[in-house]
Design an enzyme around this catalytic site. Structure first.
Site, PDB file in Angstrom:
ATOM      1  N   CYS A   1      -4.862   2.634  14.327  1.00  0.00           N
ATOM      2  CA  CYS A   1      -4.791   2.111  15.128  1.00  0.00           C
ATOM      3  C   CYS A   1      -5.132   1.127  15.173  1.00  0.00           C
ATOM      4  O   CYS A   1      -6.686   1.011  15.933  1.00  0.00           O
ATOM      5  CB  CYS A   1      -4.199   3.200  16.444  1.00  0.00           C
ATOM      6  SG  CYS A   1      -3.088   2.408  17.762  1.00  0.00           S
TER       7      CYS A   1
ATOM      8  N   SER B   1     -16.903  -3.701 -12.028  1.00  0.00           N
ATOM      9  CA  SER B   1     -17.163  -4.816 -13.099  1.00  0.00           C
ATOM     10  C   SER B   1     -18.444  -5.769 -12.414  1.00  0.00           C
ATOM     11  O   SER B   1     -19.023  -6.665 -12.487  1.00  0.00           O
ATOM     12  CB  SER B   1     -16.010  -5.554 -11.904  1.00  0.00           C
ATOM     13  OG  SER B   1     -15.547  -6.174 -11.284  1.00  0.00           O
TER      14      SER B   1
ATOM     15  N   TYR C   1       0.699  -0.921   0.028  1.00  0.00           N
ATOM     16  CA  TYR C   1       0.253  -0.265  -0.122  1.00  0.00           C
ATOM     17  C   TYR C   1       0.931   1.002  -0.473  1.00  0.00           C
ATOM     18  O   TYR C   1       0.277   2.251  -0.414  1.00  0.00           O
ATOM     19  CB  TYR C   1      -0.598  -0.443   1.304  1.00  0.00           C
ATOM     20  CG  TYR C   1      -1.769  -1.038   1.153  1.00  0.00           C
ATOM     21  CD1 TYR C   1      -2.361  -2.321   1.627  1.00  0.00           C
ATOM     22  CD2 TYR C   1      -3.262  -0.385  -0.209  1.00  0.00           C
ATOM     23  CE1 TYR C   1      -2.875  -2.807   0.699  1.00  0.00           C
ATOM     24  CE2 TYR C   1      -3.927  -1.784  -0.243  1.00  0.00           C
ATOM     25  CZ  TYR C   1      -3.943  -3.032   0.370  1.00  0.00           C
ATOM     26  OH  TYR C   1      -5.287  -3.689   0.346  1.00  0.00           O
TER      27      TYR C   1
ATOM     28  N   GLY D   1     -17.752   2.629 -13.745  1.00  0.00           N
ATOM     29  CA  GLY D   1     -16.336   1.867 -13.792  1.00  0.00           C
ATOM     30  C   GLY D   1     -16.598   0.503 -12.619  1.00  0.00           C
ATOM     31  O   GLY D   1     -15.064   0.344 -11.844  1.00  0.00           O
TER      32      GLY D   1
ATOM     33  N   LEU E   1     -16.853  -0.334 -19.171  1.00  0.00           N
ATOM     34  CA  LEU E   1     -16.532  -0.552 -21.140  1.00  0.00           C
ATOM     35  C   LEU E   1     -17.116  -2.116 -21.434  1.00  0.00           C
ATOM     36  O   LEU E   1     -16.864  -2.359 -22.674  1.00  0.00           O
ATOM     37  CB  LEU E   1     -14.692  -0.899 -20.946  1.00  0.00           C
ATOM     38  CG  LEU E   1     -13.862   0.279 -20.681  1.00  0.00           C
ATOM     39  CD1 LEU E   1     -12.167  -0.277 -20.233  1.00  0.00           C
ATOM     40  CD2 LEU E   1     -13.631   1.244 -21.080  1.00  0.00           C
ATOM     41  N   GLU E   2     -17.328  -2.856 -20.866  1.00  0.00           N
ATOM     42  CA  GLU E   2     -18.168  -4.215 -21.620  1.00  0.00           C
ATOM     43  C   GLU E   2     -18.178  -4.377 -20.057  1.00  0.00           C
ATOM     44  O   GLU E   2     -18.994  -3.601 -18.961  1.00  0.00           O
ATOM     45  CB  GLU E   2     -16.342  -5.138 -21.269  1.00  0.00           C
ATOM     46  CG  GLU E   2     -16.012  -6.061 -19.705  1.00  0.00           C
ATOM     47  CD  GLU E   2     -14.844  -5.286 -19.055  1.00  0.00           C
ATOM     48  OE1 GLU E   2     -13.811  -5.431 -20.364  1.00  0.00           O
ATOM     49  OE2 GLU E   2     -14.556  -4.861 -18.320  1.00  0.00           O
TER      50      GLU E   2
ATOM     51  N   HIS F   1     -14.349   0.880   1.342  1.00  0.00           N
ATOM     52  CA  HIS F   1     -13.786  -0.038   0.770  1.00  0.00           C
ATOM     53  C   HIS F   1     -12.076   1.090   1.447  1.00  0.00           C
ATOM     54  O   HIS F   1     -11.240   0.098   1.906  1.00  0.00           O
ATOM     55  CB  HIS F   1     -13.277   0.067  -0.314  1.00  0.00           C
ATOM     56  CG  HIS F   1     -14.269  -1.436  -0.322  1.00  0.00           C
ATOM     57  ND1 HIS F   1     -14.056  -1.808  -1.849  1.00  0.00           N
ATOM     58  CD2 HIS F   1     -15.089  -1.745  -0.108  1.00  0.00           C
ATOM     59  CE1 HIS F   1     -15.498  -2.714  -2.330  1.00  0.00           C
ATOM     60  NE2 HIS F   1     -15.817  -2.454  -0.886  1.00  0.00           N
TER      61      HIS F   1
ATOM     62  N   GLN G   1     -15.785   2.429  -3.757  1.00  0.00           N
ATOM     63  CA  GLN G   1     -14.915   1.499  -3.608  1.00  0.00           C
ATOM     64  C   GLN G   1     -13.562   1.590  -3.489  1.00  0.00           C
ATOM     65  O   GLN G   1     -13.404   1.106  -3.525  1.00  0.00           O
ATOM     66  CB  GLN G   1     -15.705   0.627  -4.911  1.00  0.00           C
ATOM     67  CG  GLN G   1     -16.543   0.178  -4.480  1.00  0.00           C
ATOM     68  CD  GLN G   1     -17.158  -1.074  -5.259  1.00  0.00           C
ATOM     69  OE1 GLN G   1     -17.114  -2.302  -5.437  1.00  0.00           O
ATOM     70  NE2 GLN G   1     -17.251  -0.424  -6.246  1.00  0.00           N
ATOM     71  N   ASN G   2     -13.461   2.781  -4.409  1.00  0.00           N
ATOM     72  CA  ASN G   2     -12.220   3.232  -4.476  1.00  0.00           C
ATOM     73  C   ASN G   2     -11.056   4.214  -3.079  1.00  0.00           C
ATOM     74  O   ASN G   2     -12.066   4.619  -2.681  1.00  0.00           O
ATOM     75  CB  ASN G   2     -12.253   4.607  -5.534  1.00  0.00           C
ATOM     76  CG  ASN G   2     -12.519   3.629  -6.883  1.00  0.00           C
ATOM     77  OD1 ASN G   2     -12.365   2.509  -7.548  1.00  0.00           O
ATOM     78  ND2 ASN G   2     -12.908   4.414  -7.693  1.00  0.00           N
TER      79      ASN G   2
HETATM   80  N1  APR Z   1     -13.922   3.864 -17.678  1.00  0.00           N
HETATM   81  C1  APR Z   1     -15.316   3.632 -17.857  1.00  0.00           C
HETATM   82  N2  APR Z   1     -14.925   1.899 -17.165  1.00  0.00           N
HETATM   83  C2  APR Z   1     -13.761   1.519 -17.055  1.00  0.00           C
HETATM   84  C3  APR Z   1     -12.608   2.255 -17.947  1.00  0.00           C
HETATM   85  C4  APR Z   1     -12.946   3.231 -18.353  1.00  0.00           C
HETATM   86  N3  APR Z   1     -11.772   4.219 -18.329  1.00  0.00           N
HETATM   87  N4  APR Z   1     -11.513   1.207 -17.383  1.00  0.00           N
HETATM   88  C5  APR Z   1     -12.282  -0.417 -16.736  1.00  0.00           C
HETATM   89  N5  APR Z   1     -13.363   0.253 -16.470  1.00  0.00           N
HETATM   90  C6  APR Z   1     -14.011  -0.842 -15.831  1.00  0.00           C
HETATM   91  C7  APR Z   1     -13.868  -2.351 -16.360  1.00  0.00           C
HETATM   92  O1  APR Z   1     -14.725  -2.912 -17.572  1.00  0.00           O
HETATM   93  C8  APR Z   1     -14.537  -2.828 -15.026  1.00  0.00           C
HETATM   94  O2  APR Z   1     -15.622  -3.453 -15.526  1.00  0.00           O
HETATM   95  O3  APR Z   1     -14.220  -0.556 -14.113  1.00  0.00           O
HETATM   96  C9  APR Z   1     -14.669  -1.961 -13.679  1.00  0.00           C
HETATM   97  C10 APR Z   1     -13.177  -2.035 -13.240  1.00  0.00           C
HETATM   98  O4  APR Z   1     -13.707  -3.853 -12.167  1.00  0.00           O
HETATM   99  P1  APR Z   1     -13.005  -3.846 -11.347  1.00  0.00           P
HETATM  100  O5  APR Z   1     -11.488  -3.788 -11.697  1.00  0.00           O
HETATM  101  O6  APR Z   1     -13.199  -5.285 -11.200  1.00  0.00           O
HETATM  102  O7  APR Z   1     -13.000  -3.339 -10.198  1.00  0.00           O
HETATM  103  P2  APR Z   1     -13.727  -3.036  -9.032  1.00  0.00           P
HETATM  104  O8  APR Z   1     -15.635  -3.553  -9.774  1.00  0.00           O
HETATM  105  O9  APR Z   1     -13.434  -1.344  -8.390  1.00  0.00           O
HETATM  106  O10 APR Z   1     -13.455  -3.770  -8.013  1.00  0.00           O
HETATM  107  C11 APR Z   1     -14.031  -4.169  -6.678  1.00  0.00           C
HETATM  108  O11 APR Z   1     -12.697  -5.171  -5.856  1.00  0.00           O
HETATM  109  O12 APR Z   1     -11.177  -6.570  -5.342  1.00  0.00           O
HETATM  110  C12 APR Z   1     -11.981  -5.449  -4.558  1.00  0.00           C
HETATM  111  O13 APR Z   1     -11.761  -3.658  -3.013  1.00  0.00           O
HETATM  112  C13 APR Z   1     -11.511  -3.916  -4.218  1.00  0.00           C
HETATM  113  O14 APR Z   1     -12.965  -2.129  -4.761  1.00  0.00           O
HETATM  114  C14 APR Z   1     -12.772  -3.079  -5.300  1.00  0.00           C
HETATM  115  C15 APR Z   1     -13.423  -4.237  -5.676  1.00  0.00           C
END
Ligand code: APR
Length: 239
Positions: A119, A180, A58, A178, A205-206, A111, A93-94
């Site tokens: 502490c 998944s 971290y 953004g 994105l997907e 998160h 979640q960020n």
């Molecule tokens: N614009 C929009 N969406 C985007 C972009 C972008 N430029 N780049 C990536 N994405 C999308 C991807 O398509 C995906 O659906 O963002 C998502 C990222 O997914 P993850 O990497 O799984 O991240 P997240 O969903 O935030 O993960 C959730 O998992 O590991 C834990 O604590 C961690 O907070 C995190 C949680």
């Protein structure tokens, strides 16, 4: 759908909103979890097994995050909060602080935050972008070796959940940017909002794991797709 004026908008964000600021997401091809074993750096058992490794991970992320700048998607949230009536809350979640750097208000970090350490002896929250490790003494109780990154590890409870639960029940528009949709409980938030009558839209994105719960899907980089949506919402306002 999406033609009315909303009173109470909840925006859920994930790593994807910070991707255009240069920060890695978790599950993409070169995502964080592809290069670091989750069980070592993101679980409470991993922290108990090797706290020094977790602090190093971290501390490394902090440097990158501190240099990152908010992108057009973060700034569009500020634009919405400034120029659209009603409550607009951000549940993220960020662990980065790009929402705050962009001037977003009402941000809930479920998160935790990279620039905080807690502490385990007295519960004091230390705010710092500096390195924290097993030698760091708590500035409140002076005990060393009990600081943990204030990041919610798998196996720990989320933060701010009472407020988030209230927001999910009262919002009339749920916007996901953004994420998944694979990590619960956050991935279930859209279902709760929908149950209580909110319209739902996702920017990603997907296809996401819980895409069937969204009324509308906007695919593409959020820095390009979310600002026009903010303008679309503002156009519905009376002149
Ligand atoms: N614009 C929009 N969406 C985007 C972009 C972008 N430029 N780049 C990536 N994405 C999308 C991807 O398509 C995906 O659906 O963002 C998502 C990222 O997914 P993850 O990497 O799984 O991240 P997240 O969903 O935030 O993960 C959730 O998992 O590991 C834990 O604590 C961690 O907070 C995190 C949680």
């Amino acid at each position: 759908m999406m033609t009315k004026i909303y009173q109470n908008i909840l925006i859920l964000t994930g790593a994807g909103i910070s991707a255009e600021s240069g920060l890695a997401t978790f599950r993409s091809a070169n995502g964080l979890w592809n290069n670091h074993p989750v069980e070592d750096v993101a679980t409470i058992e991993g922290f108990q097994r090797n706290p020094a490794l977790v602090h190093e991970f971290y501390n490394g992320l902090k440097e990158e995050i501190q240099k990152a700048k908010p992108n057009a998607a973060h700034l569009a949230i500020t634009e919405l909060q400034k120029n659209y009536p009603g409550q607009i809350n951000v549940v993220t979640q960020n662990v980065d602080t790009l929402h705050e750097k962009a001037g977003n208000r009402n941000v809930y970090h479920i998160h935790g935050q990279i620039n905080q350490a807690v502490c385990l002896n007295c519960g004091h929250i230390l705010e710092t972008f500096g390195d924290v490790d097993m030698q760091t003494a708590c500035p409140h109780c002076q005990v060393a070796g009990m600081m943990k990154p204030n990041i919610v590890f798998f196996g720990e409870n989320l933060l701010c959940m009472n407020e988030v639960d209230r927001l999910l029940r009262s919002c009339d528009l749920f916007v996901s940017i953004g994420t998944s949709g694979v990590v619960y409980p956050a991935a279930g938030f859209v279902q709760t909002a929908k149950y209580y009558g909110a319209d739902t839209i996702e920017f990603t994105l997907e296809t996401t794991a819980n895409n069937y719960l969204f009324d509308r899907h906007v695919y593409g980089p959020a820095g390009q797709t979310f600002p026009p949506y903010v303008e679309e919402l503002k156009k519905k306002l009376p002149n």
